[in-house]
Write a protein that holds these residues in place. Structure first.
Motif, PDB file in Angstrom:
ATOM      1  N   SER A   1       0.778  -1.076   0.023  1.00 29.41           N
ATOM      2  CA  SER A   1       0.028  -0.233  -0.163  1.00 29.41           C
ATOM      3  C   SER A   1       0.843   1.109   0.012  1.00 29.41           C
ATOM      4  O   SER A   1       0.692   2.303  -0.885  1.00 29.41           O
ATOM      5  CB  SER A   1      -1.029  -0.120   1.279  1.00 29.41           C
ATOM      6  OG  SER A   1      -0.235   0.093   2.554  1.00 29.41           O
TER       7      SER A   1
ATOM      8  N   PHE B   1       2.729   1.472  -3.362  1.00 24.23           N
ATOM      9  CA  PHE B   1       1.516   2.185  -4.418  1.00 24.23           C
ATOM     10  C   PHE B   1       1.610   3.814  -4.100  1.00 24.23           C
ATOM     11  O   PHE B   1       1.486   4.364  -5.047  1.00 24.23           O
ATOM     12  CB  PHE B   1       0.130   1.740  -4.167  1.00 24.23           C
ATOM     13  CG  PHE B   1      -0.979   2.051  -5.188  1.00 24.23           C
ATOM     14  CD1 PHE B   1      -1.378   3.320  -5.229  1.00 24.23           C
ATOM     15  CD2 PHE B   1      -1.286   1.088  -6.125  1.00 24.23           C
ATOM     16  CE1 PHE B   1      -2.158   3.693  -6.245  1.00 24.23           C
ATOM     17  CE2 PHE B   1      -2.216   1.714  -7.085  1.00 24.23           C
ATOM     18  CZ  PHE B   1      -2.965   2.826  -7.125  1.00 24.23           C
ATOM     19  N   LEU B   2       1.524   4.347  -2.896  1.00 27.46           N
ATOM     20  CA  LEU B   2       1.134   5.971  -2.563  1.00 27.46           C
ATOM     21  C   LEU B   2       2.542   6.490  -3.215  1.00 27.46           C
ATOM     22  O   LEU B   2       2.347   7.706  -3.800  1.00 27.46           O
ATOM     23  CB  LEU B   2       1.167   6.058  -1.251  1.00 27.46           C
ATOM     24  CG  LEU B   2      -0.391   5.886  -0.721  1.00 27.46           C
ATOM     25  CD1 LEU B   2      -0.487   6.231   0.695  1.00 27.46           C
ATOM     26  CD2 LEU B   2      -1.419   6.792  -1.653  1.00 27.46           C
TER      27      LEU B   2
ATOM     28  N   TYR C   1       0.915  11.160 -13.287  1.00 28.45           N
ATOM     29  CA  TYR C   1      -0.036  10.099 -12.856  1.00 28.45           C
ATOM     30  C   TYR C   1      -1.620  10.501 -13.080  1.00 28.45           C
ATOM     31  O   TYR C   1      -2.518   9.764 -13.577  1.00 28.45           O
ATOM     32  CB  TYR C   1       0.125   9.627 -11.547  1.00 28.45           C
ATOM     33  CG  TYR C   1      -0.805   8.766 -10.648  1.00 28.45           C
ATOM     34  CD1 TYR C   1      -0.463   7.307 -10.874  1.00 28.45           C
ATOM     35  CD2 TYR C   1      -1.882   9.299 -10.065  1.00 28.45           C
ATOM     36  CE1 TYR C   1      -1.596   6.562 -10.171  1.00 28.45           C
ATOM     37  CE2 TYR C   1      -2.738   8.513  -9.727  1.00 28.45           C
ATOM     38  CZ  TYR C   1      -2.905   7.074  -9.499  1.00 28.45           C
ATOM     39  OH  TYR C   1      -3.461   6.232  -9.045  1.00 28.45           O
ATOM     40  N   GLU C   2      -1.677  11.647 -12.643  1.00 26.29           N
ATOM     41  CA  GLU C   2      -2.989  12.349 -12.637  1.00 26.29           C
ATOM     42  C   GLU C   2      -3.566  12.579 -13.986  1.00 26.29           C
ATOM     43  O   GLU C   2      -4.701  12.229 -14.532  1.00 26.29           O
ATOM     44  CB  GLU C   2      -3.206  13.646 -12.064  1.00 26.29           C
ATOM     45  CG  GLU C   2      -3.023  13.298 -10.495  1.00 26.29           C
ATOM     46  CD  GLU C   2      -3.769  14.321  -9.435  1.00 26.29           C
ATOM     47  OE1 GLU C   2      -4.379  15.313 -10.144  1.00 26.29           O
ATOM     48  OE2 GLU C   2      -3.923  14.171  -8.386  1.00 26.29           O
TER      49      GLU C   2
ATOM     50  N   GLY D   1      -4.788   9.045 -15.405  1.00 29.79           N
ATOM     51  CA  GLY D   1      -6.122   8.639 -14.945  1.00 29.79           C
ATOM     52  C   GLY D   1      -6.040   7.087 -14.591  1.00 29.79           C
ATOM     53  O   GLY D   1      -5.095   6.510 -14.020  1.00 29.79           O
ATOM     54  N   GLU D   2      -7.322   6.759 -14.874  1.00 32.81           N
ATOM     55  CA  GLU D   2      -7.441   5.224 -14.797  1.00 32.81           C
ATOM     56  C   GLU D   2      -6.394   4.331 -15.135  1.00 32.81           C
ATOM     57  O   GLU D   2      -6.039   3.316 -14.602  1.00 32.81           O
ATOM     58  CB  GLU D   2      -8.809   4.649 -15.167  1.00 32.81           C
ATOM     59  CG  GLU D   2      -9.116   3.601 -14.584  1.00 32.81           C
ATOM     60  CD  GLU D   2     -10.658   3.132 -14.846  1.00 32.81           C
ATOM     61  OE1 GLU D   2     -11.426   3.896 -15.438  1.00 32.81           O
ATOM     62  OE2 GLU D   2     -11.358   2.039 -14.026  1.00 32.81           O
TER      63      GLU D   2
ATOM     64  N   PHE E   1      -3.586   4.335 -12.715  1.00 33.92           N
ATOM     65  CA  PHE E   1      -3.875   3.739 -11.539  1.00 33.92           C
ATOM     66  C   PHE E   1      -3.700   2.072 -11.656  1.00 33.92           C
ATOM     67  O   PHE E   1      -3.225   1.405 -10.828  1.00 33.92           O
ATOM     68  CB  PHE E   1      -5.434   3.950 -11.170  1.00 33.92           C
ATOM     69  CG  PHE E   1      -5.987   3.228 -10.102  1.00 33.92           C
ATOM     70  CD1 PHE E   1      -5.692   3.486  -8.773  1.00 33.92           C
ATOM     71  CD2 PHE E   1      -6.650   2.113 -10.222  1.00 33.92           C
ATOM     72  CE1 PHE E   1      -6.275   2.917  -7.568  1.00 33.92           C
ATOM     73  CE2 PHE E   1      -7.423   1.253  -9.075  1.00 33.92           C
ATOM     74  CZ  PHE E   1      -7.022   1.695  -7.791  1.00 33.92           C
ATOM     75  N   ASP E   2      -4.366   1.462 -12.757  1.00 32.53           N
ATOM     76  CA  ASP E   2      -4.251   0.230 -13.226  1.00 32.53           C
ATOM     77  C   ASP E   2      -2.537  -0.211 -13.285  1.00 32.53           C
ATOM     78  O   ASP E   2      -2.098  -1.156 -12.823  1.00 32.53           O
ATOM     79  CB  ASP E   2      -4.944  -0.230 -14.457  1.00 32.53           C
ATOM     80  CG  ASP E   2      -6.412   0.024 -14.358  1.00 32.53           C
ATOM     81  OD1 ASP E   2      -6.957  -0.261 -13.245  1.00 32.53           O
ATOM     82  OD2 ASP E   2      -6.949   0.027 -15.250  1.00 32.53           O
TER      83      ASP E   2
ATOM     84  N   ALA F   1      -1.012  -0.301  -9.904  1.00 32.55           N
ATOM     85  CA  ALA F   1      -1.367  -1.453  -9.099  1.00 32.55           C
ATOM     86  C   ALA F   1      -0.964  -2.647  -9.786  1.00 32.55           C
ATOM     87  O   ALA F   1      -0.346  -3.609  -9.063  1.00 32.55           O
ATOM     88  CB  ALA F   1      -2.915  -1.673  -9.277  1.00 32.55           C
TER      89      ALA F   1
ATOM     90  N   VAL G   1       2.810  -2.876  -8.705  1.00 35.02           N
ATOM     91  CA  VAL G   1       3.396  -3.197  -7.351  1.00 35.02           C
ATOM     92  C   VAL G   1       2.897  -4.384  -6.879  1.00 35.02           C
ATOM     93  O   VAL G   1       3.561  -5.302  -6.147  1.00 35.02           O
ATOM     94  CB  VAL G   1       2.422  -2.176  -6.379  1.00 35.02           C
ATOM     95  CG1 VAL G   1       2.328  -2.647  -4.848  1.00 35.02           C
ATOM     96  CG2 VAL G   1       2.874  -0.735  -6.331  1.00 35.02           C
ATOM     97  N   ARG G   2       1.913  -5.097  -7.562  1.00 28.82           N
ATOM     98  CA  ARG G   2       1.432  -6.448  -7.513  1.00 28.82           C
ATOM     99  C   ARG G   2       2.584  -7.409  -7.958  1.00 28.82           C
ATOM    100  O   ARG G   2       2.557  -8.669  -7.535  1.00 28.82           O
ATOM    101  CB  ARG G   2       0.078  -6.939  -8.023  1.00 28.82           C
ATOM    102  CG  ARG G   2      -0.923  -6.423  -7.307  1.00 28.82           C
ATOM    103  CD  ARG G   2      -2.321  -6.987  -7.581  1.00 28.82           C
ATOM    104  NE  ARG G   2      -3.431  -6.412  -6.986  1.00 28.82           N
ATOM    105  CZ  ARG G   2      -3.919  -6.280  -5.856  1.00 28.82           C
ATOM    106  NH1 ARG G   2      -2.960  -6.924  -4.927  1.00 28.82           N
ATOM    107  NH2 ARG G   2      -4.854  -5.665  -5.452  1.00 28.82           N
TER     108      ARG G   2
END
Lengths: 96, 301
Positions: free
Chosen positions: B247, B250-251, B260-261, B264-265, B268-269, B272, B275-276
């Motif tokens: 977590s 990720f941050l 990043y902004e 967008g999505e 985020f994907d 994620a 990091v996974r």
């Protein structure tokens, strides 16, 4: 009394990182970082509009905590923060 | 054809004329200047890069003389990218770092089909080790040490990730060492090729490390990340290489990415997914030997 409800909960992208959550909100393009209780608030408000007292009662039950004044204040602040972020909104009337 | 195959006269004529088109990672950059001292530095430090003759250039960079009434005795230059000047005029002696920072700025501001982490990236055993950090964390210095110890350089500044494929794109550029890091690398890596020391820049004294030939020759070979290490150089600190909660990783990554902004999505994907699929660590170090040994153990097959 205010009833709070979640806004576009189904559009949120939620990733679970061992009881901490990253939540992408397409409407704002923002990513939020929530703990388990923070996410539970959104889940509860997606199921039904609730008052602050009811939210506190349900959270206290779920997380085995006492719904005292301090707890209530913290939840109220969180709700206002969520409202500012556009994650939830409030209605002044009891919904049907 | 590589830049090193051009004589200095040919090289300078291109810079002063239509501009030199050079391929650096996934981008082509056209550079124009009449400044002889800059041409000399570029001819030496860009020797391994391929020419991109006849290809479209994403960035058009110029370093031009600037006359100042307030500073009539100081030769000044101005950096332009696509005819825009993002920086105030700088002394002519700072032309090389100004050009390099200017190109980095243009990449950071304009590239939005890739997710741009503010990160060093190197490759070992077929996978990328990402070293995201903010300025002052020592990532360029650590990256310089790693690339001279068998790691392939992707970048000391950008982790360029294709959001859909999760592949990282190499963009091996000159690496600006600053202040005491210059002597530290000279002592630790006598074999490193450094450009001139340039004093009095906005970041102090700067000297650029030339990327190894192999890293440039393989700059079109992407790879996926397997390790994410957030480095921090702390004087006299004992080595720590500890696991980082996903977590938090990720941050840190989301706040570290330039765009990043904007993405967008898909960003985020991508974060994620990254990091996974990576081991996430935090590194505190004060000496190269112990840091390199720890990173070697982490990245051993």
């Amino acid at each position: 009394m205010n009833h709070w409800y979640s806004v576009l909960f189904s559009s949120l992208r939620i990733e679970n990182w061992d009881q901490e959550y990253t939540v992408f909100q397409p409407a704002s393009g923002k990513t939020h970082f929530l703990n388990a209780m923070g996410l539970q608030i959104l889940v509860l408000l997606d199921q039904a509009p609730l008052t602050l007292d009811t939210i506190c009662m349900k959270l206290a039950e779920s997380f085995s905590m006492q719904a005292n004044t301090h707890f209530r204040q913290q939840i109220a602040v969180t709700l206002q923060r969520y409202e500012a972020l556009g994650l939830i909104a409030r209605t002044w009337k009891t919904p049907l | 054809m590589r830049i090193g195959e051009l004589s200095f006269g040919q090289f300078r004529a291109r810079l002063a004329g239509e501009g030199l088109r050079v391929g650096i990672g996934p981008f082509n950059i056209r550079i124009q200047t009449q400044l002889k001292s800059l041409a000399k530095n570029l001819h030496a430090l860009y020797a391994w890069y391929p020419l991109a003759d006849g290809e479209l250039a994403e960035f058009h960079a110029q370093v031009v003389p600037k006359h100042s009434l307030r500073r009539p005795l100081t030769p000044l230059i101005r950096f332009l990218v696509d005819n825009q000047a993002p920086f105030p005029p700088a002394p002519a002696a700072h032309a090389l770092p100004t050009l390099e920072w200017g190109i980095n700025l243009a990449i950071a501001l304009r590239i939005n089909h890739l997710l741009l982490f503010h990160s060093a990236a190197v490759e070992r055993n077929g996978h990328v080790l990402l070293l995201p950090a903010w300025p002052g964390s020592g990532k360029t210095t650590l990256c310089a040490a790693l690339m001279h110890r068998g790691y392939r350089l992707f970048s000391d500044e950008f982790g360029l990730m294709a959001p859909q494929s999760a592949q990282f794109m190499p963009i091996p550029r000159l690496m600006p060492l600053k202040n005491q890091a210059i002597d530290a690398i000279r002592k630790f890596l006598p074999e490193a090729v450094l450009g001139p020391e340039i004093h009095g820049t906005q970041k102090g004294t700067v000297a650029h490390v030339r990327p190894p030939e192999e890293s440039i020759a393989r700059m079109h070979e992407p790879a996926r990340a397997r390790w994410i290490v957030f480095p921090k150089w702390v004087p006299n600190a004992a080595l720590q290489l500890e696991s980082l909660p996903r977590s938090e990783a990720f941050l840190l990554l989301a706040s570290n990415a330039f765009n990043y902004e904007m993405l967008g999505e898909s960003a985020f994907d991508a974060v994620a997914h990254l990091v996974r699929n990576c081991e996430c660590r935090r590194l505190v170090y004060s000496d190269f030997d112990s840091a390199l040994a720890a990173l070697d153990r982490l990245t051993d097959d």
